[in-house]
Design an enzyme around this catalytic site. Structure first.
Site, mmCIF file in Angstrom:
data_model
loop_
_atom_site.group_PDB
_atom_site.id
_atom_site.type_symbol
_atom_site.label_atom_id
_atom_site.label_comp_id
_atom_site.label_asym_id
_atom_site.label_seq_id
_atom_site.Cartn_x
_atom_site.Cartn_y
_atom_site.Cartn_z
ATOM 1 N N TYR A 1 -11.742 -10.168 -54.615
ATOM 2 C CA TYR A 1 -10.469 -9.429 -54.454
ATOM 3 C C TYR A 1 -9.431 -10.807 -54.105
ATOM 4 O O TYR A 1 -9.618 -11.644 -53.518
ATOM 5 C CB TYR A 1 -10.367 -8.257 -53.554
ATOM 6 C CG TYR A 1 -10.508 -8.614 -52.111
ATOM 7 C CD1 TYR A 1 -11.441 -9.292 -51.363
ATOM 8 C CD2 TYR A 1 -9.256 -8.452 -51.324
ATOM 9 C CE1 TYR A 1 -11.528 -9.553 -49.933
ATOM 10 C CE2 TYR A 1 -9.237 -8.586 -49.957
ATOM 11 C CZ TYR A 1 -10.361 -9.166 -49.412
ATOM 12 O OH TYR A 1 -10.436 -9.242 -47.772
ATOM 13 N N LYS B 1 -13.469 -15.104 -51.631
ATOM 14 C CA LYS B 1 -12.790 -13.658 -51.134
ATOM 15 C C LYS B 1 -13.692 -12.701 -51.540
ATOM 16 O O LYS B 1 -13.273 -11.994 -52.690
ATOM 17 C CB LYS B 1 -11.507 -13.937 -51.406
ATOM 18 C CG LYS B 1 -10.561 -12.661 -50.502
ATOM 19 C CD LYS B 1 -9.260 -13.017 -50.645
ATOM 20 C CE LYS B 1 -8.332 -11.849 -49.963
ATOM 21 N NZ LYS B 1 -8.505 -11.802 -48.525
ATOM 22 N N GLU C 1 -12.625 -17.707 -38.058
ATOM 23 C CA GLU C 1 -11.344 -16.898 -38.158
ATOM 24 C C GLU C 1 -11.314 -15.467 -37.970
ATOM 25 O O GLU C 1 -12.064 -14.931 -36.991
ATOM 26 C CB GLU C 1 -11.097 -16.868 -39.636
ATOM 27 C CG GLU C 1 -12.125 -16.257 -40.480
ATOM 28 C CD GLU C 1 -12.156 -16.663 -42.022
ATOM 29 O OE1 GLU C 1 -11.153 -16.764 -42.575
ATOM 30 O OE2 GLU C 1 -13.156 -16.471 -42.632
HETATM 31 N N1 PDD Z 1 -7.064 -10.939 -45.769
HETATM 32 N N2 PDD Z 1 -9.480 -14.791 -43.653
HETATM 33 C C1 PDD Z 1 -9.918 -13.738 -43.949
HETATM 34 C C2 PDD Z 1 -11.416 -13.218 -43.641
HETATM 35 C C3 PDD Z 1 -9.148 -12.762 -44.564
HETATM 36 O O1 PDD Z 1 -9.605 -11.453 -44.976
HETATM 37 C C4 PDD Z 1 -7.794 -13.100 -44.806
HETATM 38 C C5 PDD Z 1 -6.620 -12.404 -45.541
HETATM 39 C C6 PDD Z 1 -7.538 -14.362 -44.321
HETATM 40 C C7 PDD Z 1 -5.936 -14.845 -44.456
HETATM 41 O O2 PDD Z 1 -5.649 -15.632 -45.999
HETATM 42 P P1 PDD Z 1 -4.048 -15.245 -46.540
HETATM 43 O O3 PDD Z 1 -3.511 -15.915 -45.753
HETATM 44 O O4 PDD Z 1 -4.431 -15.908 -47.990
HETATM 45 O O5 PDD Z 1 -4.034 -13.572 -46.872
HETATM 46 C C8 PDD Z 1 -8.081 -15.362 -43.689
HETATM 47 C C9 PDD Z 1 -6.284 -10.186 -46.491
HETATM 48 C C10 PDD Z 1 -4.858 -9.869 -46.301
HETATM 49 C C11 PDD Z 1 -7.087 -8.543 -46.696
HETATM 50 O O6 PDD Z 1 -8.251 -8.695 -46.862
HETATM 51 O O7 PDD Z 1 -6.322 -7.623 -46.697
#
Ligand code: PDD
Length: 284
Positions: free
Chosen positions: A33, A147, A179
């Site tokens: 996703y 992701k 993270e």
């Molecule tokens: N999540 N690490 C994880 C595990 C994440 O799920 C996300 C983002 C990030 C940050 O990535 P980015 O800056 O590209 O959004 C780091 C999204 C927002 C979500 O699952 O809704």
């Protein structure tokens, strides 16, 4: 107003959107996703999100059923049809519908769904006060750089955070923070160094992380890419997390311990302002 979502090429009302129970996303979490922010009705840092979508798809050997141009047109259509000014676009691609068998099915067509969600990002009250976070063990698999829609460990971590009245859970492996459950974790040391973990299979390559590092570098702020511990975060001058939907969010307490002055610090506030300005300017 009814909400319009995208399912395999069609725009339908939320209540009419259907995906088969034999979809491999449902049965195996066999999919990926992407989430990108919308500000002033425009897509924020979308090319980075599309690049990561490609990267995730390649990692699971799935061919994208739509071109970038088609995806962007669809994202804009969702923004328009849902009158979205501020919030996000969620997109998910799975390996499609097939009889249940672990290995890849032959001839299945990938399922592509997307929807819009209204969310206050710029004026989020939490950004003014800062939020609490907790630490949890990182229970995930070894390819966190993908992701993946398999998010059970993050669901459990977020629920634990909610029970503790915290907004985020920092996941810990071998003593170091990997993270946040849905964000990238940062600290600012007492020597004004902005610290975040280097990229590897242990964490998602955050698009907001990438943008923040570039902005900080351009401004001559000190950056160090290394892993840090929860103890170090508690003792840091500042702590924050970044994501597409939170931008830069100050963390003012961790496991119940106050960080710094217990309010958003100057480096965090500056990075948030820089990111908002850049996002506004570059959104398209
Ligand atoms: N999540 N690490 C994880 C595990 C994440 O799920 C996300 C983002 C990030 C940050 O990535 P980015 O800056 O590209 O959004 C780091 C999204 C927002 C979500 O699952 O809704």
């Amino acid at each position: 107003m009814s909400e319009i979502v995208f399912v395999d090429g069609a725009y339908v009302e939320r209540k009419d959107a259907r995906v088969s129970i034999f979809d491999r996303g449902f049965l195996f979490a066999d999919g990926i996703y992407e989430v990108c922010a919308v500000l002033d009705g425009k897509l924020v840092d979308n090319s980075a999100h599309l690049a990561r979508l490609d990267r995730s798809l390649a990692a699971i050997e799935l061919a994208c059923p739509m071109s970038h141009a088609e995806i962007v047109a669809m994202q804009r259509e969702l923004v328009a049809r849902n009158a979205l000014r501020e919030g996000l676009i969620y997109m998910q691609v799975t390996r499609g519908v097939a009889d249940r068998d672990f290995a890849f099915p032959e001839g299945a067509t990938p399922t592509f769904v997307a929807f819009a969600q209204h969310k206050r990002i710029i004026g989020a009250p939490a950004a003014e006060t800062g939020v609490a976070a907790i630490s949890v063990p990182d229970l995930r698999w070894a390819r966190r750089d993908i992701k993946s829609i398999a998010l059970l460990a993050q669901v459990l971590a977020k629920q634990q955070a909610r029970k503790a009245r915290a907004a985020e859970a920092f996941m810990v492996e071998d003593g170091f923070v990997t993270e946040g459950a849905s964000s990238t974790a940062f600290i600012v040391t007492k020597a004004d160094e902005i610290v975040t973990r280097p990229l590897s299979n242990a964490l998602l390559p955050g698009c907001t992380r990438q943008a923040i590092l570039a902005l900080a570098r351009e401004r001559g702020m000190k950056l160090v890419e290394r892993a840090f511990t929860i103890e170090e975060a508690c003792e840091a001058a500042e702590c924050f997390f970044t994501s597409a939907t939170a931008f830069v969010m100050p963390v003012v307490s961790l496991d119940g311990r106050t960080i710094g002055q217990g309010r958003p610090g100057p480096a965090t506030r500056r990075l948030r302002e820089l990111y908002i300005a850049a996002a506004r300017e570059e959104a398209e």
